[in-house]
Design a protein around this motif. Structure first.
Motif, PDB file in Angstrom:
ATOM      1  N   TYR A 109       0.868  -1.180   0.000  1.00  0.00           N
ATOM      2  CA  TYR A 109       0.000   0.000   0.000  1.00  0.00           C
ATOM      3  C   TYR A 109       0.901   1.226   0.000  1.00  0.00           C
ATOM      4  CZ  TYR A 109      -3.655   3.244   1.415  1.00  0.00           C
ATOM      5  OH  TYR A 109      -4.548   4.285   1.460  1.00  0.00           O
ATOM      6  N   THR A 110       0.588   2.211  -0.844  1.00  0.00           N
ATOM      7  CA  THR A 110       1.359   3.446  -0.888  1.00  0.00           C
ATOM      8  C   THR A 110       0.598   4.551  -0.162  1.00  0.00           C
ATOM      9  OG1 THR A 110       2.377   2.795  -2.978  1.00  0.00           O
ATOM     10  CG2 THR A 110       2.464   5.136  -2.403  1.00  0.00           C
ATOM     11  N   VAL A 111       1.283   5.170   0.775  1.00  0.00           N
ATOM     12  CA  VAL A 111       0.697   6.242   1.592  1.00  0.00           C
ATOM     13  C   VAL A 111       0.920   7.578   0.889  1.00  0.00           C
ATOM     14  CG1 VAL A 111       0.785   7.370   3.848  1.00  0.00           C
ATOM     15  CG2 VAL A 111       1.157   4.920   3.685  1.00  0.00           C
ATOM     16  N   THR A 112      -0.137   8.382   0.810  1.00  0.00           N
ATOM     17  CA  THR A 112      -0.025   9.697   0.168  1.00  0.00           C
ATOM     18  C   THR A 112       0.015  10.818   1.205  1.00  0.00           C
ATOM     19  OG1 THR A 112      -2.405  10.098   0.009  1.00  0.00           O
ATOM     20  CG2 THR A 112      -1.382   8.832  -1.799  1.00  0.00           C
ATOM     21  N   ARG A 113       0.517  11.964   0.797  1.00  0.00           N
ATOM     22  CA  ARG A 113       0.566  13.151   1.655  1.00  0.00           C
ATOM     23  C   ARG A 113      -0.834  13.549   2.111  1.00  0.00           C
ATOM     24  NH1 ARG A 113      -0.841  17.865   0.464  1.00  0.00           N
ATOM     25  NH2 ARG A 113      -0.187  19.729   1.556  1.00  0.00           N
ATOM     26  N   ASP A 114      -1.779  13.588   1.167  1.00  0.00           N
ATOM     27  CA  ASP A 114      -3.147  13.983   1.524  1.00  0.00           C
ATOM     28  C   ASP A 114      -3.760  13.025   2.530  1.00  0.00           C
ATOM     29  OD1 ASP A 114      -2.984  16.191  -0.128  1.00  0.00           O
ATOM     30  OD2 ASP A 114      -4.092  15.269  -1.780  1.00  0.00           O
ATOM     31  N   GLU A 115      -3.483  11.740   2.376  1.00  0.00           N
ATOM     32  CA  GLU A 115      -4.003  10.743   3.311  1.00  0.00           C
ATOM     33  C   GLU A 115      -3.395  10.928   4.705  1.00  0.00           C
ATOM     34  OE1 GLU A 115      -4.059   5.894   3.810  1.00  0.00           O
ATOM     35  OE2 GLU A 115      -3.056   6.784   2.090  1.00  0.00           O
ATOM     36  N   SER A 119       5.296  10.401   3.115  1.00  0.00           N
ATOM     37  CA  SER A 119       4.473  10.472   1.905  1.00  0.00           C
ATOM     38  C   SER A 119       5.171   9.793   0.732  1.00  0.00           C
ATOM     39  CB  SER A 119       4.213  11.938   1.579  1.00  0.00           C
ATOM     40  OG  SER A 119       3.555  12.064   0.346  1.00  0.00           O
ATOM     41  N   GLY A 120       4.402   8.994  -0.006  1.00  0.00           N
ATOM     42  CA  GLY A 120       4.909   8.337  -1.199  1.00  0.00           C
ATOM     43  C   GLY A 120       5.565   6.993  -0.962  1.00  0.00           C
ATOM     44  N   GLU A 146       5.897   3.130  -0.333  1.00  0.00           N
ATOM     45  CA  GLU A 146       5.137   1.902  -0.517  1.00  0.00           C
ATOM     46  C   GLU A 146       5.447   0.983   0.657  1.00  0.00           C
ATOM     47  OE1 GLU A 146       4.127  -1.240  -4.018  1.00  0.00           O
ATOM     48  OE2 GLU A 146       6.254  -0.785  -3.697  1.00  0.00           O
TER      49      GLU A 146
END
Length: 145
Positions: free
Chosen positions: A18-24, A94-95, A97
């Motif tokens: 799962y890749t974590v995003t900044r917005d998340e 962020s970003g 994986e």
């Protein structure tokens, strides 16, 4: 469906990624862990990590999601029992994986109809471990005819 008798001590389940995003990261932290270094980029830039990082609870939630999708959905899980020795070993940025694995360490057929299953979980990005956690859960035994 895998029942307690099907789970083998020593077996490791690869859970996917799962890749974590900044917005998340920002959205989760605003709702569940609104510390400055999780929700405010200016505060975070001046802080220890130099940028916003995911909350530890967010990291644990990513591990839970991967565990459900990669293993628990195929197990006859009754319920979780214990989270032990949760260690946030490295910040999640962020970003990144994140890849999970879950090792069965013990299957104890403790009562009719159920077993206590003890596991060790790992969440990593590349060669860096970000989370380790020991979990216990109850899993149904195979129904008798």
């Amino acid at each position: 469906m895998l029942y307690a008798e099907d789970l083998v001590s020593g077996h490791t389940y690869e859970l996917g990624s799962y890749t974590v995003t900044r917005d998340e990261i920002l959205s989760f932290a605003r709702q569940w862990d609104p510390q400055g270094f999780h929700v405010d980029e200016t505060i975070a830039a001046d802080g220890f990590f130099g940028e916003v990082i995911a909350s530890g609870i967010h990291t644990l939630a990513v591990f839970q999601r991967l565990s459900v999708l990669g293993a628990y959905n195929r197990w006859a899980v009754i319920a979780g029992r214990t989270l032990r020795d949760v260690q946030f070993r490295s910040p999640v940025r962020s970003g990144q994986e994140l890849t999970g694995s879950l090792k069965v360490t013990k299957v104890d057929l403790d009562k009719p109809g159920r077993a206590l299953v003890v596991t060790e979980g790992v969440l990593a990005t590349g060669d860096t471990t970000v989370l380790t956690v020991d979990l216990d859960m109850y899993v149904r035994t195979r129904p008798t005819a």
